[in-house]
Design a protein around this motif. Structure first.
Motif, PDB file in Angstrom:
ATOM      1  N   ALA A 143      -1.541   9.104   2.705  1.00  0.00           N
ATOM      2  CA  ALA A 143      -0.703   8.084   3.350  1.00  0.00           C
ATOM      3  C   ALA A 143       0.724   8.468   3.867  1.00  0.00           C
ATOM      4  O   ALA A 143       1.212   8.303   4.866  1.00  0.00           O
ATOM      5  N   SER A 172       0.952  -1.175  -0.181  1.00  0.00           N
ATOM      6  CA  SER A 172      -0.122  -0.005   0.146  1.00  0.00           C
ATOM      7  C   SER A 172       0.868   1.088  -0.097  1.00  0.00           C
ATOM      8  O   SER A 172       2.050   1.201   0.201  1.00  0.00           O
ATOM      9  N   ARG A 173       0.476   2.283  -0.130  1.00  0.00           N
ATOM     10  CA  ARG A 173       1.042   3.538  -0.384  1.00  0.00           C
ATOM     11  C   ARG A 173       1.559   3.802   1.000  1.00  0.00           C
ATOM     12  O   ARG A 173       2.423   4.419   1.312  1.00  0.00           O
ATOM     13  N   THR A 174       1.005   3.369   2.133  1.00  0.00           N
ATOM     14  CA  THR A 174       1.370   3.788   3.413  1.00  0.00           C
ATOM     15  C   THR A 174       2.453   2.841   3.838  1.00  0.00           C
ATOM     16  O   THR A 174       3.529   3.458   4.295  1.00  0.00           O
ATOM     17  N   GLN A 175       2.340   1.894   3.294  1.00  0.00           N
ATOM     18  CA  GLN A 175       3.699   0.868   3.585  1.00  0.00           C
ATOM     19  C   GLN A 175       4.743   1.542   2.817  1.00  0.00           C
ATOM     20  O   GLN A 175       6.017   1.366   3.204  1.00  0.00           O
TER      21      GLN A 175
END
Length: 88
Positions: free
Chosen positions: A48, A3-6
């Motif tokens: 994010a 994901s973008r957050t990761q």
């Protein structure tokens, strides 16, 4: 695919490895801001990034500060009063 957050966490972690331990939070915040990799600062990717940035910077903030910004004298007085009221 992460994901973008990761992805943001991974990018910030790599950046953090390059910063000396004694780097002040102001300079850390500036370095993280400059490392933003996804073009326009809008929509989900930017949110994010902000989340990952906040997670990274939280341990470096001074106790009692707001987002790394020192409290004003009025805020200090209010917090002191709240602590005194809680003890009673």
């Amino acid at each position: 695919m992460p994901s973008r957050t990761q992805q943001a966490r991974a990018i910030i972690a790599e950046l953090a490895k390059t910063l000396p331990a004694e780097t002040p939070i102001k300079d850390r915040r500036r370095a993280v801001r400059r490392a933003y990799p996804w073009g326009a600062r809008q929509y989900w990717a930017y949110r994010a990034w902000l989340k990952a940035q906040k997670e990274y910077l939280k341990p470096f903030e001074a106790p009692g500060s707001r987002w790394g910004i020192p409290l004003t004298p009025l805020e200090i007085a209010i917090n002191r009063t709240k602590e005194q009221d809680a003890k009673q």
